[in-house]
Design a protein around this motif. Structure first.
Motif, PDB file in Angstrom:
ATOM      1  N   LEU A 180       0.833  -1.203   0.168  1.00 22.61           N
ATOM      2  CA  LEU A 180       0.064  -0.096   0.020  1.00 22.61           C
ATOM      3  C   LEU A 180       0.820   1.063  -0.214  1.00 22.61           C
ATOM      4  N   THR A 181       2.172   1.889  -1.013  1.00 16.22           N
ATOM      5  CA  THR A 181       2.716   2.394  -0.820  1.00 16.22           C
ATOM      6  C   THR A 181       2.151   2.876  -2.921  1.00 16.22           C
ATOM      7  N   VAL A 182       2.189   4.647  -3.026  1.00 13.83           N
ATOM      8  CA  VAL A 182       2.993   4.542  -3.689  1.00 13.83           C
ATOM      9  C   VAL A 182       3.881   5.992  -4.299  1.00 13.83           C
ATOM     10  N   THR A 183       5.490   5.769  -4.650  1.00 20.63           N
ATOM     11  CA  THR A 183       6.329   6.468  -4.444  1.00 20.63           C
ATOM     12  C   THR A 183       6.514   6.209  -6.230  1.00 20.63           C
ATOM     13  N   TYR A 184       7.667   7.792  -5.799  1.00 21.24           N
ATOM     14  CA  TYR A 184       8.080   8.262  -7.157  1.00 21.24           C
ATOM     15  C   TYR A 184       9.564   8.613  -6.913  1.00 21.24           C
ATOM     16  N   ARG A 185      10.980   7.735  -7.514  1.00 20.14           N
ATOM     17  CA  ARG A 185      12.160   8.321  -7.494  1.00 20.14           C
ATOM     18  C   ARG A 185      12.031   7.695  -5.114  1.00 20.14           C
ATOM     19  N   GLY A 186      11.758   7.286  -5.156  1.00 22.77           N
ATOM     20  CA  GLY A 186      12.058   7.370  -3.196  1.00 22.77           C
ATOM     21  C   GLY A 186      11.211   7.563  -2.357  1.00 22.77           C
ATOM     22  N   GLN A 187      10.161   9.100  -3.015  1.00 20.12           N
ATOM     23  CA  GLN A 187       9.759   9.471  -2.212  1.00 20.12           C
ATOM     24  C   GLN A 187       8.071   9.874  -2.725  1.00 20.12           C
ATOM     25  N   SER A 188       6.997   9.267  -1.478  1.00 14.05           N
ATOM     26  CA  SER A 188       5.922   9.014  -1.278  1.00 14.05           C
ATOM     27  C   SER A 188       5.274  10.488  -1.859  1.00 14.05           C
ATOM     28  N   GLN A 189       4.461   9.511  -2.885  1.00 16.51           N
ATOM     29  CA  GLN A 189       3.131  10.200  -3.846  1.00 16.51           C
ATOM     30  C   GLN A 189       2.030   9.577  -3.612  1.00 16.51           C
ATOM     31  N   TYR A 190       1.752   9.628  -2.276  1.00 18.15           N
ATOM     32  CA  TYR A 190       0.214   9.143  -2.319  1.00 18.15           C
ATOM     33  C   TYR A 190      -0.728  10.405  -2.851  1.00 18.15           C
ATOM     34  N   ASP A 191      -0.474  11.823  -2.995  1.00 14.28           N
ATOM     35  CA  ASP A 191      -1.334  13.018  -3.304  1.00 14.28           C
ATOM     36  C   ASP A 191      -1.462  13.075  -4.650  1.00 14.28           C
ATOM     37  N   TRP A 192      -0.977  11.406  -5.072  1.00 12.33           N
ATOM     38  CA  TRP A 192      -1.293  11.285  -7.183  1.00 12.33           C
ATOM     39  C   TRP A 192      -2.509   9.952  -7.098  1.00 12.33           C
ATOM     40  N   LEU A 193      -2.784   9.700  -5.767  1.00 12.37           N
ATOM     41  CA  LEU A 193      -3.157   8.418  -6.503  1.00 12.37           C
ATOM     42  C   LEU A 193      -5.055   8.940  -5.781  1.00 12.37           C
ATOM     43  N   TYR A 194      -6.014   8.601  -6.780  1.00 11.02           N
ATOM     44  CA  TYR A 194      -6.993   9.327  -6.327  1.00 11.02           C
ATOM     45  C   TYR A 194      -8.446   7.856  -6.543  1.00 11.02           C
ATOM     46  N   SER A 195      -8.105   6.996  -6.195  1.00 16.66           N
ATOM     47  CA  SER A 195      -8.998   5.462  -6.256  1.00 16.66           C
ATOM     48  C   SER A 195      -8.641   5.098  -5.103  1.00 16.66           C
ATOM     49  N   ASP A 196      -8.975   3.665  -4.884  1.00 15.98           N
ATOM     50  CA  ASP A 196      -8.545   2.480  -4.231  1.00 15.98           C
ATOM     51  C   ASP A 196      -7.259   1.815  -4.498  1.00 15.98           C
ATOM     52  N   PHE A 197      -6.775   1.252  -4.146  1.00 16.29           N
ATOM     53  CA  PHE A 197      -5.301  -0.212  -4.560  1.00 16.29           C
ATOM     54  C   PHE A 197      -6.336  -0.903  -5.317  1.00 16.29           C
ATOM     55  N   VAL A 198      -5.953  -1.732  -6.088  1.00 14.35           N
ATOM     56  CA  VAL A 198      -6.073  -2.894  -7.148  1.00 14.35           C
ATOM     57  C   VAL A 198      -5.304  -4.430  -6.578  1.00 14.35           C
ATOM     58  N   HIS A 199      -5.795  -5.304  -7.306  1.00 16.54           N
ATOM     59  CA  HIS A 199      -5.296  -6.244  -7.042  1.00 16.54           C
ATOM     60  C   HIS A 199      -5.544  -7.387  -8.281  1.00 16.54           C
ATOM     61  N   LEU A 200      -4.544  -8.720  -8.487  1.00 14.84           N
ATOM     62  CA  LEU A 200      -4.940  -9.014  -9.918  1.00 14.84           C
ATOM     63  C   LEU A 200      -6.335 -10.556  -9.379  1.00 14.84           C
ATOM     64  N   ASP A 201      -6.839 -10.697 -10.185  1.00 17.65           N
ATOM     65  CA  ASP A 201      -7.782 -11.150  -9.815  1.00 17.65           C
ATOM     66  C   ASP A 201      -7.554 -12.978  -9.772  1.00 17.65           C
ATOM     67  N   LYS A 202      -8.479 -14.007  -9.332  1.00 13.56           N
ATOM     68  CA  LYS A 202      -8.004 -15.552  -9.278  1.00 13.56           C
ATOM     69  C   LYS A 202      -8.142 -15.857 -11.150  1.00 13.56           C
ATOM     70  N   GLY A 203      -7.214 -16.027 -12.108  1.00 14.41           N
ATOM     71  CA  GLY A 203      -7.508 -16.605 -13.573  1.00 14.41           C
ATOM     72  C   GLY A 203      -7.333 -15.274 -13.859  1.00 14.41           C
ATOM     73  N   LYS A 204      -8.267 -14.822 -14.960  1.00 21.49           N
ATOM     74  CA  LYS A 204      -8.220 -14.198 -16.531  1.00 21.49           C
ATOM     75  C   LYS A 204      -7.458 -12.655 -15.731  1.00 21.49           C
ATOM     76  N   ASN A 205      -6.856 -11.514 -16.005  1.00 19.79           N
ATOM     77  CA  ASN A 205      -6.840 -10.229 -16.126  1.00 19.79           C
ATOM     78  C   ASN A 205      -7.100  -9.625 -17.056  1.00 19.79           C
ATOM     79  N   VAL A 206      -7.824  -8.740 -17.507  1.00 19.30           N
ATOM     80  CA  VAL A 206      -7.279  -7.401 -18.842  1.00 19.30           C
ATOM     81  C   VAL A 206      -7.342  -6.657 -18.198  1.00 19.30           C
TER      82      VAL A 206
END
Length: 241
Positions: free
Chosen positions: A195-221
């Motif tokens: 649950l981290t958002v970074t760029y060049r080692g610096q936190s950038q949570y202010d660039w995230l405007y949604s929840d985090f995501v995951h890969l479902d079991k099986g196929k992921n488009v």
């Protein structure tokens, strides 16, 4: 160094075989359990169970033997083993009898040189194990084409590490999920497991405007709406320990 047909563990990049140490049968193999609180309520029989929706880490012990009967050699190897096991935090752990997976493990108790180790060259390696072990094929970073597919072969959702390169706004879709990012300058790394958002080692949570995501079991488009961006993913396919 002894031959690789002996059982071994590889911790933080170093194999126990490099220390003339082999793993014996008889280790403890506790499985990961749900983290559930038991709440007692006055006037009510029994307890209320509260599921914290996570798994607890597990303790695993591996009996070992030094493959030498020379007292001085054992003493040198004791020092090497103590240094090997002094790594801080969780590190990669591989088991020769479970070669498809990488574990995350930490040494929380110091490696004690007991009289049994000193006299007989025997002892125990004790690790605290992260409750998920990861398929090695899922630890390889993949370049994703827009509209590409990843197939999660496990029975658990996976929480990928995603590296985007580009500038501007972008929405990434994984099946029915959306990851919305804005005002990116140059690139961004989204670690959906930690649950981290970074760029060049610096936190950038202010660039995230949604929840985090995951890969479902099986196929992921996987697709995104801004062609100025490229995407790489480490899938992190895993199963319960």
């Amino acid at each position: 160094m002894i031959k690789h047909y002996h059982p071994y563990v590889k911790f933080n990049g170093t194999s126990s075989l490099e220390l003339d140490m082999i793993i014996e049968n008889g280790g403890s193999f506790e499985s990961a359990q749900p983290d559930i609180d038991q709440i007692e309520i006055d006037g009510r029989n029994g307890v209320l169970l509260v599921d914290n929706e996570r798994l607890k880490p597990v303790n695993r012990s591996f009996p070992f033997s030094f493959v030498t009967d020379h007292y001085r050699h054992i003493a040198f190897r004791e020092e090497d083993a103590a240094e090997w096991l002094s790594a801080k935090g969780f590190k990669n752990l591989e088991l020769s009898w479970d070669q498809d997976y990488i574990y995350k493990a930490a040494v929380v108790n110091s490696f004690d040189v007991t009289e049994t180790v000193r006299k007989f060259g025997k002892g125990t390696l004790d690790f605290l194990i992260h409750p998920i072990k990861y398929l090695k094929i899922g630890q390889i970073e993949k370049t994703i084409s827009n509209g590409g597919v990843l197939f999660n072969p496990t029975k658990r959702e996976a929480y990928p590490k995603m590296t985007l390169t580009g500038t501007g706004n972008v929405t990434i879709k994984i099946n029915d999920q959306s990851l919305v990012l804005k005002n990116i300058t140059g690139g961004i790394v989204i670690d959906n497991e930690n649950l981290t958002v970074t760029y060049r080692g610096q936190s950038q949570y202010d660039w995230l405007y949604s929840d985090f995501v995951h890969l479902d079991k099986g196929k992921n488009v996987i697709s995104w709406d801004n062609s100025a961006f490229t995407l790489k993913i480490i899938p992190n396919y895993g199963v319960k320990v």
